[in-house]
Design an enzyme around this catalytic site. Structure first.
Site, PDB file in Angstrom:
ATOM      1  N   CYS A  14       0.846  -1.184   0.000  1.00  0.00           N
ATOM      2  CA  CYS A  14       0.000   0.000   0.000  1.00  0.00           C
ATOM      3  C   CYS A  14       0.889   1.245   0.000  1.00  0.00           C
ATOM      4  O   CYS A  14       2.113   1.157   0.124  1.00  0.00           O
ATOM      5  CB  CYS A  14      -0.918   0.011   1.221  1.00  0.00           C
ATOM      6  SG  CYS A  14      -0.036   0.202   2.791  1.00  0.00           S
ATOM      7  N   HIS A  45       5.335  -5.177   9.004  1.00  0.00           N
ATOM      8  CA  HIS A  45       5.320  -6.556   9.468  1.00  0.00           C
ATOM      9  C   HIS A  45       5.553  -7.523   8.302  1.00  0.00           C
ATOM     10  O   HIS A  45       4.628  -8.130   7.757  1.00  0.00           O
ATOM     11  CB  HIS A  45       4.013  -6.868  10.190  1.00  0.00           C
ATOM     12  CG  HIS A  45       3.989  -6.361  11.597  1.00  0.00           C
ATOM     13  ND1 HIS A  45       2.864  -5.880  12.221  1.00  0.00           N
ATOM     14  CD2 HIS A  45       4.984  -6.250  12.515  1.00  0.00           C
ATOM     15  CE1 HIS A  45       3.154  -5.508  13.449  1.00  0.00           C
ATOM     16  NE2 HIS A  45       4.430  -5.717  13.651  1.00  0.00           N
ATOM     17  N   HIS A 135      -0.261  -4.611  19.651  1.00  0.00           N
ATOM     18  CA  HIS A 135       0.128  -4.183  18.304  1.00  0.00           C
ATOM     19  C   HIS A 135       0.711  -2.784  18.414  1.00  0.00           C
ATOM     20  O   HIS A 135       0.219  -1.965  19.203  1.00  0.00           O
ATOM     21  CB  HIS A 135      -1.090  -4.201  17.376  1.00  0.00           C
ATOM     22  CG  HIS A 135      -0.773  -3.987  15.931  1.00  0.00           C
ATOM     23  ND1 HIS A 135      -0.530  -2.725  15.402  1.00  0.00           N
ATOM     24  CD2 HIS A 135      -0.639  -4.855  14.897  1.00  0.00           C
ATOM     25  CE1 HIS A 135      -0.284  -2.842  14.107  1.00  0.00           C
ATOM     26  NE2 HIS A 135      -0.345  -4.118  13.775  1.00  0.00           N
ATOM     27  N   GLU A 137       0.570  -0.140  16.559  1.00  0.00           N
ATOM     28  CA  GLU A 137      -0.240   1.019  16.178  1.00  0.00           C
ATOM     29  C   GLU A 137      -1.099   1.527  17.343  1.00  0.00           C
ATOM     30  O   GLU A 137      -1.076   2.730  17.644  1.00  0.00           O
ATOM     31  CB  GLU A 137      -1.102   0.714  14.954  1.00  0.00           C
ATOM     32  CG  GLU A 137      -1.857   1.943  14.457  1.00  0.00           C
ATOM     33  CD  GLU A 137      -2.700   1.676  13.212  1.00  0.00           C
ATOM     34  OE1 GLU A 137      -3.722   2.368  13.053  1.00  0.00           O
ATOM     35  OE2 GLU A 137      -2.334   0.796  12.422  1.00  0.00           O
ATOM     36  N   THR A 174      -6.104   1.478  11.973  1.00  0.00           N
ATOM     37  CA  THR A 174      -6.340   1.629  10.531  1.00  0.00           C
ATOM     38  C   THR A 174      -6.406   0.312   9.769  1.00  0.00           C
ATOM     39  O   THR A 174      -6.931   0.270   8.660  1.00  0.00           O
ATOM     40  CB  THR A 174      -5.250   2.508   9.889  1.00  0.00           C
ATOM     41  OG1 THR A 174      -3.980   1.862  10.019  1.00  0.00           O
ATOM     42  CG2 THR A 174      -5.204   3.878  10.537  1.00  0.00           C
ATOM     43  N   CYS A 202      -7.980   2.717   6.906  1.00  0.00           N
ATOM     44  CA  CYS A 202      -7.423   3.384   5.728  1.00  0.00           C
ATOM     45  C   CYS A 202      -8.055   2.811   4.462  1.00  0.00           C
ATOM     46  O   CYS A 202      -8.492   1.657   4.417  1.00  0.00           O
ATOM     47  CB  CYS A 202      -5.902   3.264   5.688  1.00  0.00           C
ATOM     48  SG  CYS A 202      -5.265   1.697   5.101  1.00  0.00           S
ATOM     49  N   SER A 230       1.353  -9.652  10.570  1.00  0.00           N
ATOM     50  CA  SER A 230       0.682  -8.580   9.841  1.00  0.00           C
ATOM     51  C   SER A 230      -0.819  -8.621  10.106  1.00  0.00           C
ATOM     52  O   SER A 230      -1.506  -9.557   9.692  1.00  0.00           O
ATOM     53  CB  SER A 230       0.948  -8.715   8.334  1.00  0.00           C
ATOM     54  OG  SER A 230       0.085  -7.881   7.599  1.00  0.00           O
ATOM     55  N   ASN A 232      -3.208  -6.698   8.890  1.00  0.00           N
ATOM     56  CA  ASN A 232      -4.058  -6.576   7.704  1.00  0.00           C
ATOM     57  C   ASN A 232      -4.075  -7.878   6.900  1.00  0.00           C
ATOM     58  O   ASN A 232      -5.087  -8.229   6.298  1.00  0.00           O
ATOM     59  CB  ASN A 232      -3.638  -5.374   6.846  1.00  0.00           C
ATOM     60  CG  ASN A 232      -2.363  -5.591   6.076  1.00  0.00           C
ATOM     61  OD1 ASN A 232      -2.385  -6.163   4.991  1.00  0.00           O
ATOM     62  ND2 ASN A 232      -1.238  -5.137   6.609  1.00  0.00           N
TER      63      ASN A 232
END
Length: 318
Positions: A14, A45, A135, A137, A174, A202, A230, A232
């Site tokens: 991304c 990640h 995590h 974030e 996100t 996002c 990861s 996502n």
């Protein structure tokens, strides 16, 4: 008989990952930047990216048992790069206090969420933050405001929450699943009707999730290429299984594929996390396109990944 391979798009890097990697690679080749150069946690990640950056001389400082604030204790001089996941103001201040040269590779969408949280806390709000525990974030988003920013991952977490404040907002990590966040937010608003929800997933994450849902329903199996850390990537597998009702398997490389997963498959969907290099996903696709369960000669899986093809824009020009 060979299978049909559905190449889910978009997939892979991304904008935020590309931005972070460019910053890190540029730093490696910039001789004016103080040495040594450390990355505070994995830049993204994906361990193959981290290994490739190590070969450029960048030192990744990672310990899952330590916060970013604690990891800074391992750095005494030189340069520190903050990762795409973002860091708290306390981490930034500590790096300044240690006289480190700071490079910030935080994703712009993470920046936006963190700024929103700070604004609301400063204006007397409690913030209910939907995210994943342990995590980086959420760690960066919450910072020292643990009494005002409340991390919620499950309904059980919500059951333990008690807020006595008319000013409440809801936001989120996100890279969460869009549908999970919406479901949790609705439940929160049942209990706190005054809470306003601002969805901060996002666009790249949401578009990838929607693409998996759209394509996985036509497949017998979904292969998600990504690092197990990861978030996502894990969410893509989760969406395939819980919403498209298609069995999903996470793999780091082509070597992780078990031929037995594909025994009765006619169609397989392939996607990858936002921090997965294209070279890794291409090997998976190439293997699946030639795979025939009834032909053992097609079952051989050997990755030819190298430093050069993991990050093709890095050139060993020393």
């Amino acid at each position: 008989m060979k299978m049909e391979v559905i190449k889910v798009t978009p997939r892979g890097f991304c904008e935020g990952v590309i931005w972070a990697l460019k910053i890190a690679v540029d730093a490696a080749y910039d001789e004016t930047i103080p040495r040594p150069i450390y990355i505070l946690g994995n830049i993204v990640h994906n361990r193959f990216i981290s290994q490739s950056l190590d070969k450029l001389g960048l030192i990744t400082i990672e310990d899952k048992s330590k916060s970013r604030l604690e990891l800074l204790d391992l750095i005494d001089k030189g340069t520190v790069i903050f990762t795409a996941h973002g860091v708290s103001d306390e981490v930034v201040q500590k790096a300044h206090d240690k006289n480190l040269y700071i490079i910030n590779a935080t994703c712009k969408y993470v920046h936006k969420t963190n700024d929103y949280i700070k604004e609301k806390v400063n204006n007397g709000y409690d913030v209910i933050y939907i995210g994943k525990k342990n995590h980086p974030e959420p760690e960066g988003a919450i910072g020292k405001n643990k009494d005002k920013v409340h991390l919620i991952e499950t309904l059980e977490d919500l059951d333990k929450l008690h807020i006595d404040n008319n000013k409440i907002v809801i936001t989120n990590q996100t890279t969460m699943s869009y549908w999970d966040v919406e479901q949790l937010a609705k439940e929160i608003q049942k209990r706190y009707p005054q809470a306003k929800f601002t969805n901060e997933i996002c666009n790249a994450t949401q578009v990838r999730q929607e693409a998996v849902l759209k394509k996985a329903i036509h497949a017998d199996v979904t292969i998600v290429v990504g690092d197990p850390l990861s978030n996502n990537s894990n969410k893509l597998a989760y969406i395939s299984e819980t919403m498209a009702h298609t069995k999903a398997y996470m793999v780091e490389t082509v070597e992780d594929i078990n031929p037995e997963w594909l025994k009765d498959c006619k169609t397989v969907a392939v996607t990858s996390g936002a921090s997965t290099p294209t070279a890794i996903t291409n090997e998976v696709i190439q293997f699946l396109e030639q795979f025939d369960y009834h032909d053992p000669s097609t079952h051989f899986r050997k990755s030819n990944l190298t430093f050069e093809n993991i990050l093709p824009f890095i050139r060993n020009n020393k």
